[in-house]
Write an enzyme that holds these catalytic residues in place. Sequence first.
Site, short mmCIF file in Angstrom:
data_model
loop_
_atom_site.label_atom_id
_atom_site.label_comp_id
_atom_site.label_asym_id
_atom_site.label_seq_id
_atom_site.Cartn_x
_atom_site.Cartn_y
_atom_site.Cartn_z
N GLN A 1 2.00 -1.12 -16.52
CA GLN A 1 2.56 -2.42 -16.17
C GLN A 1 1.85 -3.54 -16.94
OE1 GLN A 1 3.64 -2.17 -12.17
NE2 GLN A 1 3.90 -4.35 -11.83
N SER B 1 -1.71 4.50 -15.70
CA SER B 1 -1.08 4.23 -14.40
C SER B 1 0.35 4.77 -14.39
CB SER B 1 -1.16 2.74 -14.06
OG SER B 1 -0.76 2.49 -12.74
N LEU B 2 1.37 3.91 -14.27
CA LEU B 2 2.74 4.41 -14.25
C LEU B 2 3.10 5.13 -15.54
CD1 LEU B 2 5.29 2.79 -15.91
CD2 LEU B 2 4.34 0.94 -14.59
N ARG C 1 7.87 4.20 -6.00
CA ARG C 1 6.47 3.82 -6.21
C ARG C 1 6.32 2.31 -6.29
NH1 ARG C 1 2.80 3.16 -10.72
NH2 ARG C 1 0.82 4.28 -10.48
N HIS D 1 -4.28 0.27 -7.15
CA HIS D 1 -5.35 1.24 -7.42
C HIS D 1 -6.61 1.00 -6.61
CE1 HIS D 1 -3.05 3.23 -10.50
NE2 HIS D 1 -2.81 2.06 -11.07
N GLN E 1 -3.52 8.98 -7.68
CA GLN E 1 -3.69 7.86 -8.62
C GLN E 1 -3.25 6.52 -8.02
OE1 GLN E 1 -0.03 6.54 -10.84
NE2 GLN E 1 -0.92 7.97 -12.27
#
Length: 320
Positions: free
Chosen positions: A11, A95-96, A120, A205, A254
């Site tokens: 992101q 991340s994503l 998500r 996170h 995660q």
Amino acid sequence: MTGLAFIFPGQGSQEIGMGKALADAFPAARAVFDEVDAALGQNLSKLMWEGDLAELTLTANTQPALMAHSVAAMRALEATFGISASDAMFVAGHSLGEYAALASAGAISLADTARLLRIRGNAMQGAVAAGEGAMAALLGADLVQAEAACDAGRATGGACEIANDNAPGQLVLSGSQAAIDAACEYARANGVKKAMLLNVSAPFHCSLMQPAADAMAAALADVTIHAPNVPVVANISARPTRDPEAIRQNLIDQVTGRVRWTESVQFMVGRGVTATAEAGAGKVLTVMQRRIEKSLNGFTLGTPEDLEAFAAFIKGEAHV
């Protein structure tokens, strides 16, 4: 291909127009956007190419949009130039971006990946009420300084954790608003070059994201995960796996865990990676890796011209 890893951004790399040139140039890329639109029941590609940036930046839109751009680049690279994720030593995503890595490596179908990222994004956005959480970047700090700042933050009674280890001197904290404020104050008073709040919609996170992790556990339970055709270096461990059940658990963990990007890049370099190709929007990871390992060659795969240049390099027609 000896020494190559494909990496996938997270992101923050989104922009209006992302992926349109790929869709216009390559039928395989266009097919990715069409499939994502169908899976979501939304004309996401129109939002990506003609929409409002504020709407695109909503987490529930940003996450599948970035994945779609990344996978479109990979599908076009394979269909047109004969280069695929399976040609690399590793794939990894920030991340994503780990979802884009898994989709590109054949572990999760494109439609399932899009739907998972919609879930998500919504779950992460809804896990913490607006104004109760925060994130902050510590520039010039090492892990010891960041942990000390987190200790100071937790002294307020709130959550405060290292969310991202992006590169040496670039760490991100996440937690409750008061704890992050206290951590920043401590960091500034104790030699950290810069501590600044980030303009984010939720404290990603960290342990405050547990409701989102629970939502992902439920969603992932219904999804088929195959062994990827190339090892995927996971954010949560900075180590590779091809085990479907380990991948499923990594994706749950995660959400609340640290993005260990510095360690992930260091691991890949230690195993012989000498070049990365960042598939999708922007070049954030390519820039960050220069702080991690200056010897790495970095390519971006966001436009048709990028794909052509990378393919020429791989085929030995050009040199860095």
